[in-house]
Design a protein around this motif. Structure first.
Motif, PDB file in Angstrom:
ATOM      1  N   LEU A  89       0.853  -1.179   0.000  1.00 30.01           N
ATOM      2  CA  LEU A  89       0.000   0.000   0.000  1.00 30.01           C
ATOM      3  C   LEU A  89       0.893   1.234   0.000  1.00 30.01           C
ATOM      4  N   PHE A  90       0.463   2.271  -0.732  1.00 29.48           N
ATOM      5  CA  PHE A  90       1.260   3.504  -0.759  1.00 29.48           C
ATOM      6  C   PHE A  90       0.351   4.676  -1.079  1.00 29.48           C
ATOM      7  N   ILE A  91       0.530   5.793  -0.337  1.00 24.58           N
ATOM      8  CA  ILE A  91      -0.213   7.018  -0.598  1.00 24.58           C
ATOM      9  C   ILE A  91       0.762   8.049  -1.174  1.00 24.58           C
ATOM     10  N   SER A  92       0.482   8.514  -2.385  1.00 31.39           N
ATOM     11  CA  SER A  92       1.375   9.443  -3.070  1.00 31.39           C
ATOM     12  C   SER A  92       1.205  10.860  -2.530  1.00 31.39           C
ATOM     13  N   ASP A  93       2.091  11.755  -2.956  1.00 35.14           N
ATOM     14  CA  ASP A  93       2.013  13.150  -2.521  1.00 35.14           C
ATOM     15  C   ASP A  93       0.711  13.806  -2.966  1.00 35.14           C
ATOM     16  N   SER A  94       0.124  13.308  -4.039  1.00 36.11           N
ATOM     17  CA  SER A  94      -1.134  13.857  -4.535  1.00 36.11           C
ATOM     18  C   SER A  94      -2.332  13.328  -3.751  1.00 36.11           C
ATOM     19  N   GLY A  95      -2.104  12.354  -2.874  1.00 38.13           N
ATOM     20  CA  GLY A  95      -3.175  11.797  -2.057  1.00 38.13           C
ATOM     21  C   GLY A  95      -3.765  10.512  -2.583  1.00 38.13           C
ATOM     22  N   ASN A  96      -3.306  10.042  -3.736  1.00 39.11           N
ATOM     23  CA  ASN A  96      -3.810   8.779  -4.273  1.00 39.11           C
ATOM     24  C   ASN A  96      -3.255   7.595  -3.487  1.00 39.11           C
ATOM     25  N   MET A  97      -4.117   6.650  -3.121  1.00 37.59           N
ATOM     26  CA  MET A  97      -3.650   5.442  -2.461  1.00 37.59           C
ATOM     27  C   MET A  97      -3.594   4.307  -3.484  1.00 37.59           C
ATOM     28  N   TRP A 130       5.323  -5.944  -5.504  1.00 37.07           N
ATOM     29  CA  TRP A 130       6.057  -6.092  -4.250  1.00 37.07           C
ATOM     30  C   TRP A 130       6.193  -4.770  -3.501  1.00 37.07           C
ATOM     31  N   SER A 131       6.346  -3.668  -4.230  1.00 33.85           N
ATOM     32  CA  SER A 131       6.587  -2.387  -3.557  1.00 33.85           C
ATOM     33  C   SER A 131       6.091  -1.230  -4.413  1.00 33.85           C
ATOM     34  N   ILE A 132       5.720  -0.134  -3.730  1.00 38.10           N
ATOM     35  CA  ILE A 132       5.315   1.113  -4.382  1.00 38.10           C
ATOM     36  C   ILE A 132       5.953   2.248  -3.589  1.00 38.10           C
ATOM     37  N   SER A 133       6.573   3.196  -4.271  1.00 38.46           N
ATOM     38  CA  SER A 133       7.204   4.326  -3.591  1.00 38.46           C
ATOM     39  C   SER A 133       7.176   5.540  -4.511  1.00 38.46           C
ATOM     40  N   GLN A 134       7.717   6.649  -4.029  1.00 37.27           N
ATOM     41  CA  GLN A 134       7.717   7.868  -4.817  1.00 37.27           C
ATOM     42  C   GLN A 134       9.035   8.592  -4.668  1.00 37.27           C
ATOM     43  N   SER A 135       9.518   9.153  -5.774  1.00 38.39           N
ATOM     44  CA  SER A 135      10.703  10.004  -5.787  1.00 38.39           C
ATOM     45  C   SER A 135      10.379  11.222  -6.641  1.00 38.39           C
ATOM     46  N   LYS A 136      10.227  12.366  -5.999  1.00 37.75           N
ATOM     47  CA  LYS A 136       9.769  13.582  -6.664  1.00 37.75           C
ATOM     48  C   LYS A 136       8.436  13.294  -7.337  1.00 37.75           C
ATOM     49  N   GLU A 137       8.352  13.481  -8.657  1.00 35.58           N
ATOM     50  CA  GLU A 137       7.073  13.246  -9.331  1.00 35.58           C
ATOM     51  C   GLU A 137       6.923  11.807  -9.816  1.00 35.58           C
TER      52      GLU A 137
END
Length: 269
Positions: A89-97, A130-137
């Protein structure tokens, strides 16, 4: 890490650092399980959204906890979950899960309280996420043997592929963009430069980036370096954080140890 868990871990950390070691440490906690409404006892991931809901992924169902009761999300006509096996599970900077399952990727729509199958332009297909993450955009998706660098579009349920890397990765548990390269930590604890498909280090339990340096968590301590490529072959290329800080990092992500991250002891060499 959920805000509730961060507060608890931060309290524990500074208690360990500042309270006399002879004093007993007592914490109040509440355990929640299947008898309380959790869909399954094997928990794979936890996040907290902007509304304060705790989302819990299990091997059989997605759960939303409001502090009193659980709401369940399973594959159904109302919810386009690719599978009930939630891997990430991951919530992005834009708020999307984003919801990673063992058969593909989905996103939660807050307006309709529904899970929507993600339009990934066919590059993810039915792969285990397996994984979700964010780096800048960039939204970074890790699968069994691939890493996808993607970007969110205005449509909530769409990701655009920017670049991808494939190799014998054996389960991408973490993927980070560092300078011009992508580094992954796989299920076995190996660090691989996905851009060059080369092994960098092994027996690593976590990897992070801060202040232009990359940090490796190992059983022998915390190591950081500006040039990760040489770390496995040159012991002098990395500096080691002391044992107390390493023990604290087992309780809480290094990102939340603000004092350690900003101190001259940790980054001033």
């Amino acid at each position: 890490m959920p805000k509730i868990l961060i507060k608890l871990a931060t309290t524990l950390l500074f208690t360990i650092l500042w309270v006399n070691s002879a004093l007993a440490l007592t914490l109040n906690s509440v355990s929640l399980g299947v008898s309380d409404g959790l869909s399954q006892s094997n928990v794979t991931s936890i996040v907290e959204d902007a509304d304060g809901y705790i989302w819990i992924g299990t091997v059989n169902g997605l759960n939303r906890y409001d502090g009193k009761e659980f709401r369940h999300y399973f594959p159904s006509p109302e919810n386009d979950l690719p599978s009930a096996f939630i891997r990430s599970l991951f919530i992005s900077d834009s708020g999307n899960m984003y919801i990673g399952t063992d058969k593909g990727l989905a996103v939660y729509d807050r307006l309709t309280d529904r899970v929507i199958a993600l339009n990934s332009e066919t590059f993810i297909h039915e792969q285990a996420i397996w994984s979700i993450s964010q780096s800048k955009e960039n939204i970074i998706i890790g699968t069994e043997d691939s890493v996808y660098i993607t970007q969110e579009k205005s449509q909530q349920s769409t990701l655009t592929l920017k670049k991808s890397y494939s190799g014998d990765f054996n389960g991408v548990k973490q993927a980070l963009l560092f300078e011009d390269d992508v580094y992954i930590r796989n299920y076995a604890g190996e660090i691989i430069n996905a851009s060059k498909n080369t092994l960098i280090d092994d027996k690593v339990t976590n990897i992070d980036i801060s202040n232009g340096k990359i940090i490796l968590y190992k059983e022998t301590g915390i190591f950081y370096s500006q040039s990760l490529e040489s770390s496995i072959n040159s012991p002098n290329s990395t500096a080691k954080c002391d044992t107390l800080q390493y023990q604290a990092a087992n309780v809480i992500s290094l990102k939340t140890i603000a004092g350690c991250l900003k101190s001259k002891h940790f980054f001033g060499r």
